[in-house]
Structures are given as structure tokens and as C-alpha cells.
Design a protein around this motif. Structure first.
Motif, PDB file in Angstrom:
ATOM      1  N   GLU A 241       0.824  -1.206   0.000  1.00 40.33           N
ATOM      2  CA  GLU A 241       0.000   0.000   0.000  1.00 40.33           C
ATOM      3  C   GLU A 241       0.862   1.261   0.000  1.00 40.33           C
ATOM      4  N   MET A 242       1.987   1.234   0.704  1.00 38.76           N
ATOM      5  CA  MET A 242       2.878   2.401   0.722  1.00 38.76           C
ATOM      6  C   MET A 242       3.508   2.620  -0.654  1.00 38.76           C
ATOM      7  N   LEU A 243       3.941   1.535  -1.278  1.00 34.59           N
ATOM      8  CA  LEU A 243       4.513   1.663  -2.618  1.00 34.59           C
ATOM      9  C   LEU A 243       3.443   2.086  -3.615  1.00 34.59           C
ATOM     10  N   ARG A 244       2.232   1.558  -3.448  1.00 33.66           N
ATOM     11  CA  ARG A 244       1.124   1.923  -4.331  1.00 33.66           C
ATOM     12  C   ARG A 244       0.854   3.429  -4.242  1.00 33.66           C
ATOM     13  N   ALA A 245       0.864   3.959  -3.018  1.00 31.28           N
ATOM     14  CA  ALA A 245       0.620   5.388  -2.829  1.00 31.28           C
ATOM     15  C   ALA A 245       1.714   6.221  -3.484  1.00 31.28           C
ATOM     16  N   GLN A 246       2.945   5.755  -3.393  1.00 31.34           N
ATOM     17  CA  GLN A 246       4.051   6.484  -4.014  1.00 31.34           C
ATOM     18  C   GLN A 246       3.955   6.464  -5.531  1.00 31.34           C
ATOM     19  N   ILE A 247       3.429   5.379  -6.073  1.00 30.06           N
ATOM     20  CA  ILE A 247       3.265   5.285  -7.526  1.00 30.06           C
ATOM     21  C   ILE A 247       2.119   6.174  -8.000  1.00 30.06           C
ATOM     22  N   THR A 248       0.969   6.094  -7.322  1.00 31.75           N
ATOM     23  CA  THR A 248      -0.199   6.859  -7.757  1.00 31.75           C
ATOM     24  C   THR A 248       0.008   8.357  -7.548  1.00 31.75           C
ATOM     25  N   SER A 249       0.836   8.743  -6.579  1.00 31.56           N
ATOM     26  CA  SER A 249       1.100  10.162  -6.344  1.00 31.56           C
ATOM     27  C   SER A 249       2.113  10.732  -7.324  1.00 31.56           C
ATOM     28  N   GLY A 250       2.806   9.848  -8.043  1.00 30.08           N
ATOM     29  CA  GLY A 250       3.815  10.297  -8.992  1.00 30.08           C
ATOM     30  C   GLY A 250       5.210  10.356  -8.410  1.00 30.08           C
ATOM     31  N   GLU A 251       5.352   9.984  -7.131  1.00 33.61           N
ATOM     32  CA  GLU A 251       6.687   9.959  -6.539  1.00 33.61           C
ATOM     33  C   GLU A 251       7.580   8.975  -7.287  1.00 33.61           C
ATOM     34  N   PHE A 252       6.996   7.843  -7.662  1.00 33.60           N
ATOM     35  CA  PHE A 252       7.630   6.936  -8.610  1.00 33.60           C
ATOM     36  C   PHE A 252       6.852   7.072  -9.917  1.00 33.60           C
ATOM     37  N   ALA A 253       7.497   7.607 -10.943  1.00 40.65           N
ATOM     38  CA  ALA A 253       6.820   7.863 -12.216  1.00 40.65           C
ATOM     39  C   ALA A 253       6.929   6.658 -13.138  1.00 40.65           C
TER      40      ALA A 253
ATOM     41  N   GLN B 160       6.216 -10.604  -1.700  1.00 41.54           N
ATOM     42  CA  GLN B 160       4.759 -10.643  -1.677  1.00 41.54           C
ATOM     43  C   GLN B 160       4.178  -9.282  -2.045  1.00 41.54           C
ATOM     44  N   ALA B 161       4.770  -8.227  -1.529  1.00 43.27           N
ATOM     45  CA  ALA B 161       4.286  -6.878  -1.832  1.00 43.27           C
ATOM     46  C   ALA B 161       4.451  -6.562  -3.314  1.00 43.27           C
ATOM     47  N   LEU B 162       5.606  -6.893  -3.870  1.00 43.09           N
ATOM     48  CA  LEU B 162       5.842  -6.633  -5.290  1.00 43.09           C
ATOM     49  C   LEU B 162       4.928  -7.476  -6.166  1.00 43.09           C
ATOM     50  N   GLN B 163       4.673  -8.706  -5.730  1.00 45.83           N
ATOM     51  CA  GLN B 163       3.766  -9.565  -6.488  1.00 45.83           C
ATOM     52  C   GLN B 163       2.364  -8.964  -6.525  1.00 45.83           C
ATOM     53  N   SER B 164       1.916  -8.409  -5.408  1.00 43.51           N
ATOM     54  CA  SER B 164       0.600  -7.783  -5.354  1.00 43.51           C
ATOM     55  C   SER B 164       0.519  -6.606  -6.319  1.00 43.51           C
ATOM     56  N   LEU B 165       1.550  -5.770  -6.350  1.00 35.57           N
ATOM     57  CA  LEU B 165       1.571  -4.625  -7.258  1.00 35.57           C
ATOM     58  C   LEU B 165       1.629  -5.069  -8.711  1.00 35.57           C
ATOM     59  N   SER B 166       2.365  -6.137  -8.955  1.00 35.84           N
ATOM     60  CA  SER B 166       2.457  -6.657 -10.315  1.00 35.84           C
ATOM     61  C   SER B 166       1.112  -7.198 -10.786  1.00 35.84           C
ATOM     62  N   GLN B 167       0.413  -7.911  -9.895  1.00 40.77           N
ATOM     63  CA  GLN B 167      -0.890  -8.457 -10.251  1.00 40.77           C
ATOM     64  C   GLN B 167      -1.889  -7.342 -10.550  1.00 40.77           C
ATOM     65  N   ASP B 168      -1.711  -6.190  -9.933  1.00 39.01           N
ATOM     66  CA  ASP B 168      -2.603  -5.059 -10.179  1.00 39.01           C
ATOM     67  C   ASP B 168      -2.158  -4.214 -11.364  1.00 39.01           C
ATOM     68  N   GLY B 169      -1.108  -4.651 -12.035  1.00 40.55           N
ATOM     69  CA  GLY B 169      -0.669  -3.967 -13.244  1.00 40.55           C
ATOM     70  C   GLY B 169       0.090  -2.678 -13.011  1.00 40.55           C
ATOM     71  N   LEU B 170       0.584  -2.456 -11.779  1.00 39.43           N
ATOM     72  CA  LEU B 170       1.279  -1.208 -11.481  1.00 39.43           C
ATOM     73  C   LEU B 170       2.772  -1.274 -11.766  1.00 39.43           C
TER      74      LEU B 170
ATOM     75  N   ASN C  70      -7.075 -10.772 -19.415  1.00 42.50           N
ATOM     76  CA  ASN C  70      -8.298 -10.407 -18.721  1.00 42.50           C
ATOM     77  C   ASN C  70      -8.214 -10.849 -17.266  1.00 42.50           C
ATOM     78  N   ARG C  71      -8.556  -9.941 -16.336  1.00 37.22           N
ATOM     79  CA  ARG C  71      -8.654 -10.280 -14.923  1.00 37.22           C
ATOM     80  C   ARG C  71     -10.055  -9.921 -14.446  1.00 37.22           C
ATOM     81  N   GLU C  72     -10.608 -10.757 -13.582  1.00 38.21           N
ATOM     82  CA  GLU C  72     -11.974 -10.487 -13.133  1.00 38.21           C
ATOM     83  C   GLU C  72     -12.192 -11.000 -11.715  1.00 38.21           C
ATOM     84  N   LEU C  73     -12.926 -10.234 -10.955  1.00 44.49           N
ATOM     85  CA  LEU C  73     -13.365 -10.633  -9.627  1.00 44.49           C
ATOM     86  C   LEU C  73     -14.877 -10.545  -9.618  1.00 44.49           C
TER      87      LEU C  73
END
Length: 245
Positions: free
Chosen positions: A18-30, A54-64, A210-213
Motif C-alpha cells: 500500500e505504501m509503494l502503491r501510494a508512491q506510484i499513484t502520487s507520482g513519486e515513482f513515475a 509478496q508486496a511486489l507480487q501484489s503490485l504486479s498483479q494489479d498492473g502497477l 483479462n482479470r476479473e473478480l
């Protein structure tokens, strides 16, 4: 950089993701930026390598992010979200309407310890994993991998009729679980060696990914799945309308 809160029951890998996700969505990591290495993340957050992975795998699965062997993890280019509405009909019904005969080969149907990113989605540490190869008029069309919470559908392990009926129809008719809503994410992906072999394409080929929940009538998760479609045999059709006013 923020720090891990060890006083909360929230898993360490989830906090890190979640911390890495926030840094990506905020543009801190472009887009295109390289994330800190696994060693650097371990050192800074004082966590194990398994937590970081595990954290990186989660971000990868979300396409980030996208991980490149020997180079590390890189932020993927942001994609414009286009929201569509589509009926949750079984694939077999849609193909029949289009004049195609759908057939299915079951490759795997077994109980697994769910990976962390699957646990997040289905709410169960045990999952029934289905891998199916599906054909249109005898030609390979797609590979689909389903993860269903074992606690909800243990009977599925013993069911032998998925080559002749849709998963949704089985859930509804035999278990009383009605798939009502879902979220689908469609993008261009690349076929790894396993998927490429099944689709009969070259490894690294671009495919429709395709990913679906999906959720039942009470809002509980029913399944998470991923599918890879043969690039030469799939066309995405979208019905459009403009609302008056």
C-alpha cells in the motif's frame, strides 16, 4: 519514506504494498522509474525478502509494476481506465449466439494454498484452482485460471462435469450461488512460456489479458480469474448508446 506499523494486525506485505502503491499513484515513482531493489526495501523497512516479494507480487498483479529478471521492478505506464458495462453471461452462451461451438479441456482442478494476492481477493487462504483450455470450433481460443474460495465451494473438487457445463451454471444450479456482479480489467499482456505453449504462440507474444473478480447476490467474492486470449482469434465488441439528456 513511510514506515511499517508493527502494532497493527495488518500483514506487513500488505502495508508495504500500500505504501509503494501510494508512491506510484502520487507520482513519486513515475512511469518507467525503477523501484528500490529487494535488498534496499528489506533494509529500509526492516522486513524479510519474502515480505518484499509478496508486496511486489501484489503490485504486479494489479498492473502497477513490471519485474524484469536481473534488472528489478519498474513502474508501468499508467493506463487510461475506460469503464464499460457488460452482462455476466457464461462464455458458452455468448459464443453460441455468435455461431461458435465452445469446447473445454480441464488441465487442473485441485486445492491449493492461495498466493497472497489471491487471498486478498477471495478472502480465503485455501482456493480451488481451475485451469482450463477452451476452444472455438476446435481451435484454441483462451486459457483461463480460476481461483474460488474453498470454504464456499468444497464440492467443486469432486465435480467432474465442467467440460460440459459452465462454471456459473454449476454454481447456480448445484450450490445456489448466483454470480451477480463483477469487476473486469482488460489489457494487452504477454504470454509466458506456459501460456504460450497452451495458446500455440511464441513466448512473449502479445495477447488479450483479462482479470476479473465476481461477487454473489450478497456481495461476497465468488471467484477471481485470469485469462489469456489467442491474439488472432479474439475480437472485443462493445455495444454503445447515448443516454438522452
Amino acid at each position: 519514506m513511510p514506515t511499517i506499523d508493527r502494532s497493527t494486525p495488518i500483514p506487513l506485505y500488505f502495508q508495504l504494498a500500500e505504501m509503494l502503491r501510494a508512491q506510484i499513484t502520487s507520482g513519486e515513482f513515475a512511469s518507467g522509474d525503477k523501484l528500490p531493489s529487494e535488498h534496499e526495501l528489506c533494509s529500509h523497512y526492516d522486513v524479510s525478502r519474502s515480505v518484499v516479494r509478496q508486496a511486489l507480487q501484489s503490485l504486479s498483479q494489479d498492473g502497477l509494476i513490471e519485474t524484469e529478471r536481473g534488472r528489478g521492478a519498474f513502474v508501468r505506464e499508467r493506463k487510461v481506465p475506460i469503464t464499460l458495462t457488460q452482462k455476466l453471461d457464461p462464455l458458452q452462451e455468448g459464443m453460441a449466439k455468435a455461431g461458435f461451438k465452445l469446447t473445454t479441456k480441464i488441465l487442473q482442478q485441485r486445492l491449493i494454498a492461495a498466493p497472497s494476492h489471491i487471498v486478498e481477493r477471495i478472502g480465503d487462504e485455501k482456493a480451488i484452482f481451475l485451469e482450463r483450455l477452451r476452444y472455438a470450433d476446435g481451435k484454441v481460443l483462451l486459457v483461463v485460471q480460476n481461483y474460488l474460495p474453498y470454504s464456499r465451494v468444497p464440492q467443486l473438487l469432486e465435480f467432474t462435469g465442467l467440460e460440459n457445463t459452465s462454471l456459473y451454471n454449476y454454481l447456480r444450479n448445484d450450490l445456489g450461488i448466483i454470480v451477480s456482479t463483477g469487476k473486469r480489467f482488460i489489457e494487452i499482456g504477454r504470454a509466458d512460456n506456459h501460456i504460450a505453449r497452451l495458446l500455440e504462440v511464441e513466448p512473449g507474444s502479445q495477447v488479450l489479458f483479462n482479470r476479473e473478480l465476481t461477487y454473489d447476490q450478497s456481495g461476497n467474492a465468488v471467484e477471481y480469474y485470469e485469462s489469456w486470449h489467442h491474439p488472432d482469434r479474439t475480437r472485443l465488441t462493445i455495444d454503445l448508446y447515448r443516454q438522452n439528456g
